[in-house]
Each structure stands twice: as C-alpha cells, then as structure tokens.
Design a protein around this motif. Sequence first.
Motif, PDB file in Angstrom:
ATOM      1  N   LEU A   1     -21.156  -6.872  -8.104  1.00  0.00           N
ATOM      2  CA  LEU A   1     -19.902  -6.214  -8.474  1.00  0.00           C
ATOM      3  C   LEU A   1     -19.304  -5.476  -7.288  1.00  0.00           C
ATOM      4  CD1 LEU A   1     -20.949  -4.908 -11.987  1.00  0.00           C
ATOM      5  CD2 LEU A   1     -19.217  -6.649 -11.509  1.00  0.00           C
ATOM      6  N   ALA A   2     -20.149  -4.824  -6.497  1.00  0.00           N
ATOM      7  CA  ALA A   2     -19.667  -4.096  -5.321  1.00  0.00           C
ATOM      8  C   ALA A   2     -19.002  -5.061  -4.337  1.00  0.00           C
ATOM      9  CB  ALA A   2     -20.814  -3.338  -4.659  1.00  0.00           C
ATOM     10  N   GLU A   3     -19.599  -6.231  -4.134  1.00  0.00           N
ATOM     11  CA  GLU A   3     -19.011  -7.234  -3.232  1.00  0.00           C
ATOM     12  C   GLU A   3     -17.665  -7.708  -3.745  1.00  0.00           C
ATOM     13  OE1 GLU A   3     -21.568 -10.566  -2.397  1.00  0.00           O
ATOM     14  OE2 GLU A   3     -23.246  -9.224  -1.936  1.00  0.00           O
ATOM     15  N   ARG A   4     -17.569  -7.955  -5.051  1.00  0.00           N
ATOM     16  CA  ARG A   4     -16.296  -8.403  -5.612  1.00  0.00           C
ATOM     17  C   ARG A   4     -15.222  -7.342  -5.398  1.00  0.00           C
ATOM     18  NH1 ARG A   4     -19.699 -11.561  -8.928  1.00  0.00           N
ATOM     19  NH2 ARG A   4     -18.722 -13.465  -9.707  1.00  0.00           N
ATOM     20  N   LEU A   5     -15.577  -6.106  -5.645  1.00  0.00           N
ATOM     21  CA  LEU A   5     -14.616  -5.017  -5.487  1.00  0.00           C
ATOM     22  C   LEU A   5     -14.205  -4.867  -4.026  1.00  0.00           C
ATOM     23  CD1 LEU A   5     -13.144  -2.888  -7.110  1.00  0.00           C
ATOM     24  CD2 LEU A   5     -15.075  -1.355  -6.764  1.00  0.00           C
ATOM     25  N   GLU A   6     -15.173  -4.996  -3.147  1.00  0.00           N
ATOM     26  CA  GLU A   6     -14.910  -4.866  -1.716  1.00  0.00           C
ATOM     27  C   GLU A   6     -13.971  -5.964  -1.207  1.00  0.00           C
ATOM     28  OE1 GLU A   6     -17.625  -5.521   2.176  1.00  0.00           O
ATOM     29  OE2 GLU A   6     -18.397  -4.064   0.726  1.00  0.00           O
ATOM     30  N   HIS A   7     -14.047  -7.143  -1.785  1.00  0.00           N
ATOM     31  CA  HIS A   7     -13.233  -8.274  -1.317  1.00  0.00           C
ATOM     32  C   HIS A   7     -11.898  -8.407  -2.048  1.00  0.00           C
ATOM     33  CE1 HIS A   7     -17.199  -9.446   0.326  1.00  0.00           C
ATOM     34  NE2 HIS A   7     -16.446  -9.790   1.334  1.00  0.00           N
ATOM     35  N   MET A   8     -11.576  -7.438  -2.870  1.00  0.00           N
ATOM     36  CA  MET A   8     -10.272  -7.461  -3.540  1.00  0.00           C
ATOM     37  C   MET A   8      -9.181  -7.213  -2.515  1.00  0.00           C
ATOM     38  SD  MET A   8     -10.470  -7.813  -6.951  1.00  0.00           S
ATOM     39  CE  MET A   8      -8.902  -7.154  -7.441  1.00  0.00           C
ATOM     40  N   PRO A   9      -8.046  -7.885  -2.651  1.00  0.00           N
ATOM     41  CA  PRO A   9      -6.937  -7.611  -1.731  1.00  0.00           C
ATOM     42  C   PRO A   9      -6.433  -6.179  -1.938  1.00  0.00           C
ATOM     43  CG  PRO A   9      -6.322  -9.282  -3.362  1.00  0.00           C
ATOM     44  CD  PRO A   9      -7.740  -8.922  -3.616  1.00  0.00           C
ATOM     45  N   PRO A  10      -5.934  -5.560  -0.881  1.00  0.00           N
ATOM     46  CA  PRO A  10      -5.437  -4.184  -0.992  1.00  0.00           C
ATOM     47  C   PRO A  10      -4.301  -4.101  -2.012  1.00  0.00           C
ATOM     48  CG  PRO A  10      -5.489  -4.889   1.301  1.00  0.00           C
ATOM     49  CD  PRO A  10      -5.790  -6.094   0.458  1.00  0.00           C
ATOM     50  N   LEU A  11      -4.251  -2.981  -2.693  1.00  0.00           N
ATOM     51  CA  LEU A  11      -3.196  -2.728  -3.660  1.00  0.00           C
ATOM     52  C   LEU A  11      -2.349  -1.586  -3.142  1.00  0.00           C
ATOM     53  CD1 LEU A  11      -2.217  -3.533  -6.531  1.00  0.00           C
ATOM     54  CD2 LEU A  11      -3.663  -1.710  -7.415  1.00  0.00           C
ATOM     55  N   ASN A  12      -1.106  -1.846  -2.848  1.00  0.00           N
ATOM     56  CA  ASN A  12      -0.200  -0.818  -2.312  1.00  0.00           C
ATOM     57  C   ASN A  12      -0.745  -0.193  -1.014  1.00  0.00           C
ATOM     58  OD1 ASN A  12       1.513  -1.208  -4.484  1.00  0.00           O
ATOM     59  ND2 ASN A  12       0.492   0.373  -5.697  1.00  0.00           N
ATOM     60  N   GLY A  13      -1.367  -1.022  -0.203  1.00  0.00           N
ATOM     61  CA  GLY A  13      -1.857  -0.542   1.078  1.00  0.00           C
ATOM     62  C   GLY A  13      -3.173   0.210   1.022  1.00  0.00           C
ATOM     63  N   HIS A  14      -3.762   0.333  -0.166  1.00  0.00           N
ATOM     64  CA  HIS A  14      -5.038   1.041  -0.320  1.00  0.00           C
ATOM     65  C   HIS A  14      -6.154   0.045  -0.583  1.00  0.00           C
ATOM     66  CE1 HIS A  14      -1.975   4.052  -1.436  1.00  0.00           C
ATOM     67  NE2 HIS A  14      -2.769   4.856  -0.744  1.00  0.00           N
ATOM     68  N   GLN A  15      -7.306   0.331  -0.042  1.00  0.00           N
ATOM     69  CA  GLN A  15      -8.474  -0.502  -0.333  1.00  0.00           C
ATOM     70  C   GLN A  15      -8.987  -0.149  -1.724  1.00  0.00           C
ATOM     71  OE1 GLN A  15      -8.243  -3.130   1.814  1.00  0.00           O
ATOM     72  NE2 GLN A  15     -10.406  -3.212   1.408  1.00  0.00           N
ATOM     73  N   PRO A  16      -9.773  -1.042  -2.333  1.00  0.00           N
ATOM     74  CA  PRO A  16     -10.277  -0.810  -3.681  1.00  0.00           C
ATOM     75  C   PRO A  16     -11.122   0.414  -3.673  1.00  0.00           C
ATOM     76  CG  PRO A  16     -11.231  -2.825  -2.764  1.00  0.00           C
ATOM     77  CD  PRO A  16     -10.261  -2.265  -1.770  1.00  0.00           C
TER      78      PRO A  16
END
Length: 172
Positions: free
Chosen positions: A157-172
Amino acid sequence: QKARIETLLSRAVAAEESGWSRLQEARVRLEIADRTGALQALRTSLRLDPTSTEARLTLGLLLEQDGLLSLARDEYARGLEYAPDDPRLLVAHAKAAYLTKGPTASLPLLLAAARTDTQDPALFAYLGDCLFELGDLPGSRAAYREGLHRDPGNSHLAERLEHMPPLNGHQP
C-alpha cells in the motif's frame, strides 16, 4: 500414516454425517495434501449445510489458488445469500469480483467491503487501484491511506501511495 488417517476420517464421518464433520474432514485432507479429497469433502459439506460460511470461504480459497477466480467469486456470492453481512465473505467476494469483473462492476462491492472492520490490505489495494482506473485519484489515495491506517507499514500500500501522481503539486 496416510492410510491410518483415511481410516479415522471414514469412521468420524460415518459417525456424524453433517456439514461440520465434512468441513473438518476437508481441513484434515488439506493438512495431508489430499486436495482432491478436500474439495469433495467441501462440496459435500455445503450440500449438507449450504449456510456454512467457513466451508464456503475454504472452497473459494481453494478455487482461487487453482486460478478459478470466477468460480470462487460465485461461491462467495452464494455464501452472501445466507450471510449477507459476513465481513469475510464481503471482502472475498469484492476482491474476486474486481479480478474478474473489472472496476465499474466491482466498485460497489469493494466499497461495501471497505466499510467492514477488515484489516485485509489487498482489499484496499484493489479499491485504490479500482478508483485509480476509474479516474478518481483522490479516492484512490484515500483507499490506500485507509488500508495503511488499518495495516500500518504495509509495503504494498505504501508503494502504491508513493507512486501516485501529484495532486495539485503536492505529493501523496
């Protein structure tokens, strides 16, 4: 030793022919690597007691292990006819549905299963993946985070969250 176990199983089942006794037979057969006998015992268990959630879950898991995901999904669905609120069946059915029916059809099932008290990280991984596939990035992030909340430190789950594209310039 296997012959001795077979004899004891025969006697036990002859003494009490019930769904429960056949479920116990299946469990013993799995322990002695008699998968075919276990499957037969599980089918008999469910014929004698179609309400047995344990037998349904065990049979479904064996079908999943054999790559028969659609059959497993259908077994879980039959179990839900008798126990519609059982969290284990809801989770197993939702995961199998996601793997066999795709995101649109499985999303309601995944969401219902996520409302249980399950700790199953795969459910939240599938829910997050499903929402991602449907274009709901915030929902996807929330699913992964909820999974991490319930199973802290889960690397998948941590890997999936880490590889999410940035949302509004913020990392997950």
